[in-house]
Design an enzyme around this catalytic site. Sequence first.
Site, mmCIF file in Angstrom:
data_model
loop_
_atom_site.group_PDB
_atom_site.id
_atom_site.type_symbol
_atom_site.label_atom_id
_atom_site.label_comp_id
_atom_site.label_asym_id
_atom_site.label_seq_id
_atom_site.Cartn_x
_atom_site.Cartn_y
_atom_site.Cartn_z
ATOM 1 N N GLU A 125 3.165 3.459 5.166
ATOM 2 C CA GLU A 125 1.776 3.235 4.771
ATOM 3 C C GLU A 125 0.894 4.368 5.283
ATOM 4 O O GLU A 125 0.854 4.634 6.494
ATOM 5 C CB GLU A 125 1.256 1.902 5.306
ATOM 6 C CG GLU A 125 1.900 0.693 4.641
ATOM 7 C CD GLU A 125 1.229 -0.626 5.010
ATOM 8 O OE1 GLU A 125 1.491 -1.614 4.321
ATOM 9 O OE2 GLU A 125 0.452 -0.664 5.981
ATOM 10 N N CYS A 126 0.213 5.027 4.380
ATOM 11 C CA CYS A 126 -0.788 6.057 4.674
ATOM 12 C C CYS A 126 -0.176 7.221 5.468
ATOM 13 O O CYS A 126 0.370 8.137 4.870
ATOM 14 C CB CYS A 126 -1.988 5.448 5.390
ATOM 15 S SG CYS A 126 -3.505 6.426 5.226
ATOM 16 N N ALA A 127 -0.225 7.198 6.790
ATOM 17 C CA ALA A 127 0.395 8.266 7.564
ATOM 18 C C ALA A 127 1.875 8.381 7.226
ATOM 19 O O ALA A 127 2.424 9.489 7.143
ATOM 20 C CB ALA A 127 0.211 8.019 9.052
ATOM 21 N N LEU B 138 3.284 7.659 4.358
ATOM 22 C CA LEU B 138 3.367 8.330 3.070
ATOM 23 C C LEU B 138 3.300 9.843 3.251
ATOM 24 O O LEU B 138 4.108 10.591 2.680
ATOM 25 C CB LEU B 138 2.221 7.856 2.167
ATOM 26 C CG LEU B 138 1.958 8.658 0.890
ATOM 27 C CD1 LEU B 138 3.088 8.482 -0.113
ATOM 28 C CD2 LEU B 138 0.624 8.237 0.266
ATOM 29 N N SER C 168 2.952 4.313 0.324
ATOM 30 C CA SER C 168 1.654 4.126 -0.319
ATOM 31 C C SER C 168 0.539 4.405 0.678
ATOM 32 O O SER C 168 0.729 4.326 1.895
ATOM 33 C CB SER C 168 1.550 2.681 -0.819
ATOM 34 O OG SER C 168 0.236 2.364 -1.212
#
Length: 203
Positions: free
Chosen positions: A79-81, A83, A173
């Site tokens: 998630e985020c980092a 990704l 994501s």
Amino acid sequence: MAGGPAFTFGYAEHRELLLAAGAQVVVFDPLRDELPEGTAGLVLPGGFPEEHAAELAANTVLLGAVAARAKSGMPVHAECAGLLYLTRSLDGHPMARVIDADAEFGPRLTLGYRDAVALADSPLWRAGERVRGHEFHRTRLVTAASDAPAWGWHGSDGARVREGALVQRVHASYLHTHPAGNPDATARFVAAAVEYAGIRASR
């Protein structure tokens, strides 16, 4: 589960639910550690890897191990980092190259809640499941992440948004989801890790 200075955004409930589902959770620091022995599933939570991109890139042993495990079918929840860590590069620094995209620090903040729908089955969600999450990032992907996006939703202007990437058993994501609101997803992830461990043990 990644931790340390580059992966600071996670929920205590995530670790608790992983443990409740039968996982042994080991926190490691991607800036300096290798992949823990016996890893059968990888969680890469949020954080600020753009502030540590050079150090992350310098840990080539870990980047190679993550890429190899992802290619072999290990479940990965990013998630985020996470990704960003799985892209080809972040601000010009080489990353794990699991996702065919490059990332960079962008000109504006992306912030908001999303009512997202899973677009395909993954180790966490089933196609069509609805999830409430949020985005909070100033980085951006400068090339398309995947022909198989993870999430779909409608933007504030009504336009269809396709976001994230599904690659093998990797779900990556920008969307942050709270595990307490999605306990079945955590249980599925652990089950996928157990399955992967069994496959590796039989080889």
